[in-house]
Design an enzyme around this catalytic site. Sequence first.
Site, PDB file in Angstrom:
ATOM      1  N   CYS A   1       0.833  -1.262  -0.049  1.00 39.36           N
ATOM      2  CA  CYS A   1      -0.202   0.023  -0.180  1.00 39.36           C
ATOM      3  C   CYS A   1       0.809   1.364   0.032  1.00 39.36           C
ATOM      4  O   CYS A   1       0.344   2.383  -0.374  1.00 39.36           O
ATOM      5  CB  CYS A   1      -0.906   0.069   1.219  1.00 39.36           C
TER       6      CYS A   1
ATOM      7  N   GLU B   1      -4.836   3.133  -7.521  1.00 42.97           N
ATOM      8  CA  GLU B   1      -4.060   2.398  -7.149  1.00 42.97           C
ATOM      9  C   GLU B   1      -3.674   1.036  -7.915  1.00 42.97           C
ATOM     10  O   GLU B   1      -4.950   0.555  -8.179  1.00 42.97           O
ATOM     11  CB  GLU B   1      -4.642   1.984  -5.663  1.00 42.97           C
TER      12      GLU B   1
HETATM   13  P1  NAD Z   1      -9.671  -6.348  -0.621  1.00 41.13           P
HETATM   14  O1  NAD Z   1     -10.281  -5.412  -0.176  1.00 41.13           O
HETATM   15  O2  NAD Z   1     -10.126  -6.980  -1.981  1.00 41.13           O
HETATM   16  O3  NAD Z   1      -9.655  -7.561   0.569  1.00 41.13           O
HETATM   17  C1  NAD Z   1      -9.233  -7.577   2.041  1.00 41.13           C
HETATM   18  C2  NAD Z   1     -10.255  -8.507   2.807  1.00 41.13           C
HETATM   19  O4  NAD Z   1     -11.557  -7.893   2.585  1.00 41.13           O
HETATM   20  C3  NAD Z   1      -9.845 -10.070   2.209  1.00 41.13           C
HETATM   21  O5  NAD Z   1      -9.846 -10.743   3.512  1.00 41.13           O
HETATM   22  C4  NAD Z   1     -11.112  -9.905   1.599  1.00 41.13           C
HETATM   23  O6  NAD Z   1     -11.715 -11.483   1.627  1.00 41.13           O
HETATM   24  C5  NAD Z   1     -12.057  -9.228   2.386  1.00 41.13           C
HETATM   25  N1  NAD Z   1     -13.263  -8.681   1.612  1.00 41.13           N
HETATM   26  C6  NAD Z   1     -13.509  -8.496   0.358  1.00 41.13           C
HETATM   27  N2  NAD Z   1     -14.666  -8.335  -0.096  1.00 41.13           N
HETATM   28  C7  NAD Z   1     -15.520  -7.972   1.240  1.00 41.13           C
HETATM   29  C8  NAD Z   1     -16.769  -7.419   1.515  1.00 41.13           C
HETATM   30  N3  NAD Z   1     -17.622  -7.139   0.708  1.00 41.13           N
HETATM   31  N4  NAD Z   1     -16.942  -7.294   2.738  1.00 41.13           N
HETATM   32  C9  NAD Z   1     -16.083  -7.939   3.626  1.00 41.13           C
HETATM   33  N5  NAD Z   1     -14.844  -8.119   3.300  1.00 41.13           N
HETATM   34  C10 NAD Z   1     -14.624  -8.272   2.152  1.00 41.13           C
HETATM   35  O7  NAD Z   1      -8.030  -6.117  -0.474  1.00 41.13           O
HETATM   36  P2  NAD Z   1      -6.747  -7.018  -1.007  1.00 41.13           P
HETATM   37  O8  NAD Z   1      -6.940  -7.095  -2.423  1.00 41.13           O
HETATM   38  O9  NAD Z   1      -6.782  -8.403  -0.252  1.00 41.13           O
HETATM   39  O10 NAD Z   1      -5.711  -6.217  -0.428  1.00 41.13           O
HETATM   40  C11 NAD Z   1      -5.087  -5.175  -1.255  1.00 41.13           C
HETATM   41  C12 NAD Z   1      -5.487  -3.913  -0.725  1.00 41.13           C
HETATM   42  O11 NAD Z   1      -5.150  -3.933   0.316  1.00 41.13           O
HETATM   43  C13 NAD Z   1      -4.637  -2.648  -1.447  1.00 41.13           C
HETATM   44  O12 NAD Z   1      -5.878  -1.746  -1.661  1.00 41.13           O
HETATM   45  C14 NAD Z   1      -3.662  -2.275  -0.239  1.00 41.13           C
HETATM   46  O13 NAD Z   1      -3.227  -0.822  -0.578  1.00 41.13           O
HETATM   47  C15 NAD Z   1      -4.465  -2.451   0.904  1.00 41.13           C
HETATM   48  N6  NAD Z   1      -3.749  -2.400   1.982  1.00 41.13           N
HETATM   49  C16 NAD Z   1      -3.696  -1.403   2.845  1.00 41.13           C
HETATM   50  C17 NAD Z   1      -2.883  -1.462   3.960  1.00 41.13           C
HETATM   51  C18 NAD Z   1      -2.704  -0.372   5.160  1.00 41.13           C
HETATM   52  O14 NAD Z   1      -2.141  -0.263   6.117  1.00 41.13           O
HETATM   53  N7  NAD Z   1      -3.454   0.736   4.602  1.00 41.13           N
HETATM   54  C19 NAD Z   1      -1.980  -2.526   4.297  1.00 41.13           C
HETATM   55  C20 NAD Z   1      -2.094  -3.621   3.463  1.00 41.13           C
HETATM   56  C21 NAD Z   1      -2.842  -3.443   2.091  1.00 41.13           C
END
Ligand code: NAD
Length: 493
Positions: free
Chosen positions: A280, A381
Site C-alpha cells: 500500500c 492504485e
Molecule cells: P480487498 O479489499 O479485496 O480484501 C481485503 C479483505 O477483505 C480480504 O480478506 C477479503 O476477503 C475481504 N473482503 C472482500 N470483499 C469484502 C466485502 N464485501 N465485505 C467484507 N470483506 C470483504 O484487498 P486485497 O486485494 O486483499 O488487498 C490489497 C489492498 O489492501 C490494497 O488496496 C492495499 O493498498 C490495501 N492495504 C492497505 C494497508 C494499509 O495499511 N493501509 C496494508 C495492506 C494492504
Amino acid sequence: MFINGIWIDSSDEKKIPVFNPATGSVISEVPSASIEDVSFAAESAKESFVAGTWSRITPGERAAVLLKVAQMIEDRTQELAKLETSISGKSIKQTLGYDLPYTVDNIRFIAGASRMLEGKAMGEYVQEGTSAIRREPIGVIGVITPWNYPLMMVAWRAFPALAMGNSVIVKPSSYTPLTTLELAKMMEKAGIPKGVFNVITGPGGKVGEELAKNKNVDMIAFTGSTEVGKRLSELGSSTLKKVSLELGGKAPFIVFSDADIDAATEGAIVGGLVNNGEDCANSTRYYVHESVKDKFTDLLVKKLMKVKVGDPMDPITDIGPLISSSHRDRVEGYIKKGLDQGGKLLYGGNRPTLRGMENGFFLNPAVIYTENQKSDIVQEEIFGPVFSVLPFSTYEEVISKSNDVIYGLGSSVWTKDVKTAMNAVKDLRFGTVWVNEHVPVPSEMPWAGYKQSGHGASLSAYSLEEFSYIKHVYFDLTGKVRKSWYYQIYGGQ
Ligand code: NAD
C-alpha cells in the site's frame, strides 16, 4: 477453522482452494465458512469477552501469552517464511529477512506497550470532584485482512486488539489463509482462553460482510482496498459499529533538482518493487524535477534491468509473481491505459518466460513516462510493479500534483535542502512522509492514512487506543447533599 478453542470444518462442508501464484497450482484447501459458522464464532467470542477470561486479566498476563506467540513465530521463522512465500508469491529473501522478523518485533512492541498505557490525567477539573480516565476493551473485534502481508496484517490489527483485552475473530484473505491458521495453532499452544482468538475462512463478500452485520461483533478492523472499506462502513452502520479502516495508497516519490540521483534511483527501485509492487506504500508516482528527469530515468531503467523476476523460493530472486491471474490482467490493463492516455513505455511491462513456471502470474516491472496527471496510472492504485515518471518545474506544482489523488498513505521527498524537505513534510497530505528514504516504519511509529486511505492507526501505542473505549470516572469530593451546581434545579428553593 479455529472457533471457540476447537478446530472445525464449515458446517455446510464447503471448501475453497489455495493457490501457489508461482505455479498457478492448488496447494491446499480451507473451509468456506457458512453464515452459521460466523454466528457461532461471534457468539463464542462474545461469551469469552463477557466471561472475562481474557478481558479481565491484567495487561501483564495478556502480554505474557502474546510474547509466547512471538517466540513461537520466531522459532518457526524458516518454515513460516516458506509457507508465506508459497501462498503470496513474495520472495523468500523478503519473508525470511523482513516479514517474519518484523512481525515478531511488532508483536513484542505491542505486548510491552500495552502495559504502559496510562490514563491522561487524574485531577480536579472542577473544585468539587476528581476526574480520571479508564481505557477499557471494546468487545468483539472482527479483523479482516488482505493478502499482501498475510501474517503481518493480523499482527498489526489482532494483537493490539488482544493486548487491550478484546476478543478477536480474524477473517484472512481467501488467497492467503494458511499462515493465519498456523497462528491460531500457536495461540492455542500459548494458552489463549477459548473463544478469545478465532479464525474463520471464506470469501469476503459472504463471511466478511456477515461479520460486519453481526450484532455480537462490536468493531471491524479492516485492512484492504478503499472500495471494500466503503462497503464495510455502510454495513457497520446498521449496528453503529466502530469501523477502523487501513486502505489503499498512491505514494508520490518527489525528486528535487539537488537530490542525490544515485540514492534516489536506488530508493525508487525498492520503493516501487518491495513486496512485488503489492504494498500500500509502494512509490508509484515519480515526480522528478525537469532538470534531472533524463538522468533519473536512465539510471532507473539501468538498475531495473538487474532486478531478477523469478521463482520466489530461489534466494536470489528479487521479485516473484503477482497474487493471481486476474490481478495480473488488471495490472496489465493499467499499463495499456497509461499508454493509451499519452504515456510512453520506457521499460518492461511484459510477461517473462520462466521455465517450469509457465503458469505462474509473473510480470516484468514497467516504467512509463507521462505528463498526464489525470491518467489512470497516476490517479488510481495499481498494486503492481508499474513506475509512472512525471516531470515538474516548481515546488508548488509538485506539491499540488502529489496531493491531487484520493489517497494519503505514504510519500517521500528526495533533496539535500533542509528547508525544502521541511516544507514538503508540512505540505504533503499523507500519513507518512519519508525524507531521502521510502518504506521503513518502526514498530514504535504509527501507520495511518489521510483521506481515502482510511482513518485507523496501526503499530505504535496509537493502535492500542484504537481498540479501546475511554471512560470518564468522576469522584465527588464534597460529601454534601446539595452540591453547588444543583441550583439549576433547586435554584428557587
Ligand atoms: P480487498 O479489499 O479485496 O480484501 C481485503 C479483505 O477483505 C480480504 O480478506 C477479503 O476477503 C475481504 N473482503 C472482500 N470483499 C469484502 C466485502 N464485501 N465485505 C467484507 N470483506 C470483504 O484487498 P486485497 O486485494 O486483499 O488487498 C490489497 C489492498 O489492501 C490494497 O488496496 C492495499 O493498498 C490495501 N492495504 C492497505 C494497508 C494499509 O495499511 N493501509 C496494508 C495492506 C494492504
